[in-house]
Design a protein around this motif. Structure first.
Motif, PDB file in Angstrom:
ATOM      1  N   LEU A   1      89.173  16.205  -2.288  1.00 41.93           N
ATOM      2  CA  LEU A   1      90.205  16.011  -1.266  1.00 41.93           C
ATOM      3  C   LEU A   1      91.254  17.113  -1.366  1.00 41.93           C
ATOM      4  CD1 LEU A   1      90.816  12.155  -1.568  1.00 41.93           C
ATOM      5  CD2 LEU A   1      89.407  13.341   0.127  1.00 41.93           C
ATOM      6  N   SER A   2      91.877  17.397  -0.219  1.00 41.67           N
ATOM      7  CA  SER A   2      92.984  18.340  -0.224  1.00 41.67           C
ATOM      8  C   SER A   2      94.169  17.720  -0.958  1.00 41.67           C
ATOM      9  CB  SER A   2      93.391  18.680   1.214  1.00 41.67           C
ATOM     10  OG  SER A   2      93.904  17.523   1.852  1.00 41.67           O
ATOM     11  N   SER A   3      95.151  18.520  -1.285  1.00 42.28           N
ATOM     12  CA  SER A   3      96.300  18.019  -2.049  1.00 42.28           C
ATOM     13  C   SER A   3      97.003  16.874  -1.327  1.00 42.28           C
ATOM     14  CB  SER A   3      97.280  19.164  -2.321  1.00 42.28           C
ATOM     15  OG  SER A   3      97.735  19.729  -1.110  1.00 42.28           O
ATOM     16  N   SER A   4      97.156  16.986  -0.012  1.00 42.48           N
ATOM     17  CA  SER A   4      97.848  15.922   0.731  1.00 42.48           C
ATOM     18  C   SER A   4      97.049  14.627   0.699  1.00 42.48           C
ATOM     19  CB  SER A   4      98.089  16.356   2.180  1.00 42.48           C
ATOM     20  OG  SER A   4      96.860  16.660   2.825  1.00 42.48           O
ATOM     21  N   LYS A   5      95.713  14.748   0.881  1.00 41.36           N
ATOM     22  CA  LYS A   5      94.871  13.561   0.828  1.00 41.36           C
ATOM     23  C   LYS A   5      94.819  12.992  -0.592  1.00 41.36           C
ATOM     24  CE  LYS A   5      93.464  13.466   5.130  1.00 41.36           C
ATOM     25  NZ  LYS A   5      93.765  12.308   6.001  1.00 41.36           N
ATOM     26  N   ALA A   6      94.862  13.868  -1.577  1.00 40.48           N
ATOM     27  CA  ALA A   6      94.842  13.424  -2.971  1.00 40.48           C
ATOM     28  C   ALA A   6      96.082  12.600  -3.286  1.00 40.48           C
ATOM     29  CB  ALA A   6      94.750  14.628  -3.901  1.00 40.48           C
ATOM     30  N   TRP A   7      97.265  13.120  -2.877  1.00 42.89           N
ATOM     31  CA  TRP A   7      98.503  12.367  -3.096  1.00 42.89           C
ATOM     32  C   TRP A   7      98.459  11.029  -2.359  1.00 42.89           C
ATOM     33  CZ3 TRP A   7     101.371  13.309  -6.981  1.00 42.89           C
ATOM     34  CH2 TRP A   7     101.589  14.611  -7.443  1.00 42.89           C
ATOM     35  N   ALA A   8      97.945  11.042  -1.138  1.00 42.78           N
ATOM     36  CA  ALA A   8      97.878   9.809  -0.348  1.00 42.78           C
ATOM     37  C   ALA A   8      96.949   8.781  -1.011  1.00 42.78           C
ATOM     38  CB  ALA A   8      97.385  10.123   1.067  1.00 42.78           C
ATOM     39  N   THR A   9      95.823   9.265  -1.540  1.00 41.99           N
ATOM     40  CA  THR A   9      94.864   8.358  -2.197  1.00 41.99           C
ATOM     41  C   THR A   9      95.488   7.679  -3.409  1.00 41.99           C
ATOM     42  OG1 THR A   9      93.007   9.726  -1.472  1.00 41.99           O
ATOM     43  CG2 THR A   9      92.618   8.238  -3.337  1.00 41.99           C
ATOM     44  N   LEU A  10      96.156   8.476  -4.242  1.00 40.50           N
ATOM     45  CA  LEU A  10      96.805   7.899  -5.421  1.00 40.50           C
ATOM     46  C   LEU A  10      97.884   6.897  -5.020  1.00 40.50           C
ATOM     47  CD1 LEU A  10      97.158  11.076  -7.687  1.00 40.50           C
ATOM     48  CD2 LEU A  10      95.502   9.228  -7.922  1.00 40.50           C
ATOM     49  N   THR A  11      98.632   7.229  -3.985  1.00 38.86           N
ATOM     50  CA  THR A  11      99.714   6.342  -3.522  1.00 38.86           C
ATOM     51  C   THR A  11      99.150   5.015  -3.030  1.00 38.86           C
ATOM     52  OG1 THR A  11     101.039   8.264  -2.884  1.00 38.86           O
ATOM     53  CG2 THR A  11     101.663   6.132  -1.949  1.00 38.86           C
ATOM     54  N   VAL A  12      98.061   5.090  -2.253  1.00 36.37           N
ATOM     55  CA  VAL A  12      97.445   3.864  -1.730  1.00 36.37           C
ATOM     56  C   VAL A  12      96.935   2.995  -2.873  1.00 36.37           C
ATOM     57  CG1 VAL A  12      95.480   2.956  -0.426  1.00 36.37           C
ATOM     58  CG2 VAL A  12      96.850   4.828   0.520  1.00 36.37           C
ATOM     59  N   PHE A  13      96.261   3.617  -3.845  1.00 33.73           N
ATOM     60  CA  PHE A  13      95.759   2.868  -5.005  1.00 33.73           C
ATOM     61  C   PHE A  13      96.886   2.125  -5.714  1.00 33.73           C
ATOM     62  CE2 PHE A  13      91.529   4.756  -5.068  1.00 33.73           C
ATOM     63  CZ  PHE A  13      90.792   3.799  -5.742  1.00 33.73           C
TER      64      PHE A  13
ATOM     65  N   VAL B   1      96.636   6.914 -15.252  1.00 28.22           N
ATOM     66  CA  VAL B   1      97.529   5.785 -14.984  1.00 28.22           C
ATOM     67  C   VAL B   1      97.057   5.022 -13.754  1.00 28.22           C
ATOM     68  CG1 VAL B   1      99.859   5.146 -14.277  1.00 28.22           C
ATOM     69  CG2 VAL B   1      99.527   6.785 -16.138  1.00 28.22           C
ATOM     70  N   THR B   2      96.667   5.757 -12.711  1.00 31.52           N
ATOM     71  CA  THR B   2      96.187   5.116 -11.489  1.00 31.52           C
ATOM     72  C   THR B   2      94.929   4.302 -11.774  1.00 31.52           C
ATOM     73  OG1 THR B   2      97.062   6.954 -10.189  1.00 31.52           O
ATOM     74  CG2 THR B   2      95.490   5.505  -9.100  1.00 31.52           C
ATOM     75  N   ALA B   3      94.007   4.865 -12.564  1.00 32.31           N
ATOM     76  CA  ALA B   3      92.780   4.150 -12.902  1.00 32.31           C
ATOM     77  C   ALA B   3      93.071   2.886 -13.714  1.00 32.31           C
ATOM     78  CB  ALA B   3      91.839   5.062 -13.670  1.00 32.31           C
ATOM     79  N   LEU B   4      94.002   2.992 -14.681  1.00 34.84           N
ATOM     80  CA  LEU B   4      94.348   1.826 -15.507  1.00 34.84           C
ATOM     81  C   LEU B   4      95.019   0.737 -14.686  1.00 34.84           C
ATOM     82  CD1 LEU B   4      95.635   3.588 -18.763  1.00 34.84           C
ATOM     83  CD2 LEU B   4      93.571   2.205 -18.513  1.00 34.84           C
ATOM     84  N   VAL B   5      95.923   1.136 -13.800  1.00 36.12           N
ATOM     85  CA  VAL B   5      96.583   0.164 -12.924  1.00 36.12           C
ATOM     86  C   VAL B   5      95.544  -0.494 -12.015  1.00 36.12           C
ATOM     87  CG1 VAL B   5      98.219  -0.102 -11.017  1.00 36.12           C
ATOM     88  CG2 VAL B   5      98.833   1.303 -12.995  1.00 36.12           C
ATOM     89  N   GLY B   6      94.598   0.305 -11.522  1.00 36.46           N
ATOM     90  CA  GLY B   6      93.568  -0.227 -10.637  1.00 36.46           C
ATOM     91  C   GLY B   6      92.671  -1.238 -11.315  1.00 36.46           C
ATOM     92  N   ILE B   7      92.254  -0.956 -12.557  1.00 34.85           N
ATOM     93  CA  ILE B   7      91.367  -1.891 -13.256  1.00 34.85           C
ATOM     94  C   ILE B   7      92.097  -3.185 -13.596  1.00 34.85           C
ATOM     95  CG2 ILE B   7      91.803  -1.042 -15.606  1.00 34.85           C
ATOM     96  CD1 ILE B   7      88.405  -2.103 -14.213  1.00 34.85           C
ATOM     97  N   ASN B   8      93.402  -3.091 -13.892  1.00 36.00           N
ATOM     98  CA  ASN B   8      94.187  -4.315 -14.136  1.00 36.00           C
ATOM     99  C   ASN B   8      94.358  -5.125 -12.858  1.00 36.00           C
ATOM    100  OD1 ASN B   8      95.512  -4.727 -16.995  1.00 36.00           O
ATOM    101  ND2 ASN B   8      95.453  -2.515 -16.665  1.00 36.00           N
ATOM    102  N   ALA B   9      94.519  -4.431 -11.740  1.00 33.33           N
ATOM    103  CA  ALA B   9      94.603  -5.128 -10.454  1.00 33.33           C
ATOM    104  C   ALA B   9      93.304  -5.868 -10.166  1.00 33.33           C
ATOM    105  CB  ALA B   9      94.915  -4.131  -9.338  1.00 33.33           C
ATOM    106  N   LEU B  10      92.180  -5.225 -10.486  1.00 37.02           N
ATOM    107  CA  LEU B  10      90.878  -5.868 -10.282  1.00 37.02           C
ATOM    108  C   LEU B  10      90.759  -7.127 -11.134  1.00 37.02           C
ATOM    109  CD1 LEU B  10      88.000  -5.731  -9.067  1.00 37.02           C
ATOM    110  CD2 LEU B  10      87.325  -4.449 -11.105  1.00 37.02           C
ATOM    111  N   VAL B  11      91.266  -7.079 -12.362  1.00 38.62           N
ATOM    112  CA  VAL B  11      91.207  -8.227 -13.252  1.00 38.62           C
ATOM    113  C   VAL B  11      91.961  -9.423 -12.660  1.00 38.62           C
ATOM    114  CG1 VAL B  11      91.983  -9.120 -15.496  1.00 38.62           C
ATOM    115  CG2 VAL B  11      90.831  -6.911 -15.370  1.00 38.62           C
ATOM    116  N   VAL B  12      93.174  -9.183 -12.138  1.00 35.72           N
ATOM    117  CA  VAL B  12      93.959 -10.299 -11.608  1.00 35.72           C
ATOM    118  C   VAL B  12      93.396 -10.801 -10.280  1.00 35.72           C
ATOM    119  CG1 VAL B  12      96.059  -9.581 -12.784  1.00 35.72           C
ATOM    120  CG2 VAL B  12      95.640  -8.778 -10.474  1.00 35.72           C
TER     121      VAL B  12
END
Length: 775
Positions: free
Chosen positions: A384-396, A647-658
């Motif tokens: 992804l381009s930098s703008s899409k990359a930032w947007a993806t992390l933000t959405v996650f 950090v995004t991956a760790l937050v995401g896996i914890n979200a999946l757990v809950v």
């Protein structure tokens, strides 16, 4: 070849926790661990005792070298009870013996005593008391400790009569491995089934006990190690052929993986000697991780046409740093309080380091003879381009925050049943016993005290007796079974000898007097046997402590080991089950040198340690991560990019757990260091490739990028195969780790190249036409 399967569940748990070590000591000194329990059940009514007796006789004929009991051994052989009663009186408190001797030696007092016994038999509403008096007119069973034991007798029949137990134990065993136990259990099941058909009893039956657990867990571990590795190997091999389309490389890679496992198992056998039912999962994990190093080298060799030494020199930094940093993260698991997690982390760490060295040394040599074709560049890089990359992390991150807001934070739980085999006849049968037999209820807790000398042990148990009385007065416990009078005393034994010898001199007169008072020969059999047992006791040269420990009754409460350490065990019936709220009420017993243990106790005691491990492991892992990344990259910007993805991956896996309603346990928490380790790997490989290729994203994708795709999928396959493991702990770890790795891989591939290009946008040395996706 030194490695063996350790099937004891306790070997997974923390060694330094008092309740765990106490339960291990109890199992070693007092529990019949090599005993099989056959639980008979009738859905139509009570199980007739005649059926149990008939089955016991049938099994005794089948296995003449085994003990088969359908009732207390003392009921079947009164001589055993007489010997134990005599032994207990031989070292009883001198004042108690003096009172017994005076009562029996004085003719007038003895006649009055016999008259009172006859009145009790004729007028008592207590049938058990009347029967005891009828078979013990002299009162040898009136010892305080024996009275306590009479109340606490472990019944062979359930409260409602619909269940009855048989106990089977081999008198001598040459092999106690899980394979021999599996054959023995199958033999027992076959013979019980045959008896059931021949006798037309039409009873249901199930098995439990140490050998049954041993057979189930050992077989499950064998399945986990061979079955999951076979499945993982097949799927990864298919994936490798799909990506590389080269059977020769697959065979060479299989050889290198085999060599890695040989080294790891060799070191593991030297250090540990055993694999427990948690650490056995290291095989599938290691297979999915180590193959990544070879695939990265193979993909890079297709892009960089260099000599063996040049290829090795070019790829060594990323492989070496990747393996060391991931090994350190897994190495942090040795800080866990759980032995199983410590061993699992250590084995993976050893395997990662040895695997990286094997792949770095040998893979380039093989590639020189079997070169890889240049990678096709037809596929557009998915970066992804930098703008899409930032947007993806933000959405996650926003989605995860919403999940935490709605569902709450992830919970940490612990359930010992998750360590047991998922489909366990032994566990389900034991659960029925704890439900249907009062003496086996979960409200029972085991008490254990040990000391370097018998004198110190007596002081400890006496102090604990006072504490137990206080707990009973406070309503914390309903009943205590703590027969302190069973602890041998050499001084009392010597003091009582003269008095008991005098009693023995009058034994015939005592028997005759009792007969004249109306007691029959059969009614006097027990007392007569006790008197004869006194003679054998004082003519024996056997050590008092060792003889007492070997006694069938005293030995269930007292034991002494080869180092002279003495042990005493009892139990208490709690008013309610042990919970985190009431567990502190037993601290006074711990202070007096008595450990409170049992499976229900462990369930409560271990939960804080599971929660502690998350902080003790996560914080050092985070510090190691920060240090490792900065040392590797020597760049604040690149370190922050890698951290942001992690950090995004760790937050995401914890979200999946809950969201899925799950909770972390002491093994599924492995997903956290694994996600960290995988994220470090992927970040290092990508950023080093971006540097090496000066930002040529097409070359990065066709080299390291496709290798990381393979790595993520192969690692996920390795963990997902644990979903078919024999216990829920490994299953939950497999699923969460698999999802976590895939999420980390996707995030790394999608956003790291774009963010790296963005951070180097002013460098001026980056290849243009980067192939980034804008939509």
């Amino acid at each position: 070849m030194r490695l063996r399967f350790e099937t004891d569940i306790l070997e997974v748990l923390p060694r330094k926790i008092a309740s765990v070590s106490a339960l291990k000591s109890f199992n070693k000194h007092f529990a019949e661990e090599r005993q099989v329990v056959v639980l008979l059940h009738s859905s139509e009514g009570e199980v007739d005792e005649d059926y149990a007796a008939d089955l016991a006789e049938y099994l005794r004929e089948v296995w003449p070298n085994s003990e088969v009991n359908f009732q207390s051994p003392f009921e079947e052989d009164p001589q055993l009870l007489a010997s134990s009663v005599a032994r207990i009186w031989s070292y009883a408190e001198p004042s108690q013996v003096d009172e017994l001797v005076r009562k029996l030696m004085d003719e007038v007092r003895f006649e009055k005593h016999l008259s009172r016994v006859k009145e009790d038999i004729e007028s008592s509403f207590d049938q058990e008391l009347a029967m005891t008096r009828a078979y013990d007119p002299m009162g040898f069973l009136d010892h305080p400790s024996l009275e306590s034991l009479m109340k606490s007798e472990m019944s062979f029949v359930s409260d409602n009569g619909q269940y009855r137990m048989l106990l089977i134990r081999k008198k001598a065993e040459s092999d106690v491995g899980y394979k021999s136990d599996k054959a023995w259990i199958a033999d027992i099941r076959s013979h019980v089934r045959t008896w059931n058909q021949e006798s037309e009893a039409e009873l249901d039956f199930a098995l439990t006990g140490g050998p049954v657990f041993n057979a189930e867990i050992g077989s499950g571990m064998e399945k986990d190690m061979s079955g999951t590795v076979a499945l993982t190997s097949f799927l990864i091999a298919a994936l490798f052929l799909f990506v590389q389309r080269d059977l020769k490389q697959l065979l060479l890679l299989s050889f290198l993986l085999g060599l890695t496992f040989l080294i790891t198992l060799g070191i593991g056998g030297w250090i540990f000697g055993t694999l427990n039912l948690v650490s056995v999962g290291f095989t599938a994990i290691l297979l999915g991780l180590v193959i990544d190093y070879a695939v990265v080298i193979i993909r890079e060799s297709a892009h960089i046409s260099q000599s063996t030494e040049s290829l090795r020199k070019s790829i060594t930094p990323s492989i070496l740093w990747s393996s060391v940093s991931t090994a350190l993260v897994f190495g942090v698991l040795v800080l866990s309080t759980f032995t199983g997690v410590q061993q699992l982390g250590a084995l993976v760490m050893i395997g990662l380091l040895s695997g990286a060295l094997v792949m770095l040394v040998l893979t380039p040599c093989f590639l020189a003879k079997f070169p890889v074709q240049a990678a096709s560049r037809a596929m557009t890089p998915p970066f992804l381009s930098s703008s899409k990359a930032w947007a993806t992390l933000t959405v996650f991150l926003l989605v995860s925050i919403v999940a935490f807001t709605l569902k709450g934070r992830p919970e940490v739980s612990f359930d010992l049943k998750m360590v047991e085999p998922e489909s366990s006849e032994a566990a389900s049968t034991f659960a029925v016993i704890t439900e249907e037999f009062s003496a086996w209820s979960e409200r029972n807790a085991i008490l254990l005290s040990s000391a370097g000398s018998v004198e110190k042990l007596k002081d400890q148990v006496a102090e604990a007796e006072t504490e137990l009385s206080s707990l009973k007065d406070a309503g914390v416990i309903e009943e205590q079974y703590w027969p302190v009078g069973l602890i041998p005393s050499s001084s009392s034994f010597k003091h009582n000898e003269e008095r008991l010898q005098a009693l023995l001199a009058r034994q015939q007169l005592l028997i005759e007097s009792a007969k004249e008072a109306g007691f029959s020969e059969s009614g006097l059999a027990l007392d007569h046997s006790v008197l004869r047992a006194f003679e054998r006791l004082y003519s024996s040269s056997e050590s008092l402590l060792e003889a007492s420990a070997a006694d069938p009754l005293v030995g269930t409460f007292f034991d002494v080991d080869d180092q002279g350490v003495s042990y005493f065990s009892g139990r208490m019936l709690l008013s309610e089950k042990i919970t985190p709220e009431n567990v502190g009420e037993f601290e006074s017993l711990e202070k007096s040198g008595v450990s409170v243990t049992g499976w229900s106790m462990l369930q409560t005691v271990l939960l804080p340690h599971v929660q502690r491990d998350f902080y003790v492991i996560f914080i050092p892992a985070a510090l190691i991560l920060l240090t490792a990344l900065f040392v590797v990259f020597r760049s604040v910007g690149e370190t922050l990019i890698s951290l942001l993805v992690l950090v995004t991956a760790l937050v995401g896996i914890n979200a999946l757990v809950v969201v899925t309603g799950q909770s972390w346990n002491f093994l599924s928490g492995m997903a956290i260091p694994l996600v960290v380790g995988a994220g470090i790997d992927y970040s290092i490989h990508l950023i080093f490739a971006l540097r090496r290729l000066n930002g040529d994203l097409s070359a990065v994708w066709n080299g390291v990028g496709k290798a990381i795709c393979f790595c993520g999928c192969s690692t996920a396959i390795g963990f997902s195969s644990l979903a078919f493991a024999s216990n829920k702990m490994l299953q939950s770890m497999g699923v969460l780790c698999s999802v976590g790795v895939l999420l980390t891989m996707l995030l790394s591939l999608l956003v790291i190249p774009g963010l790296w290009k963005w951070s180097h946008r002013r460098g001026g040395n980056v290849v243009e036409g980067d192939g980034l996706h804008e939509g």
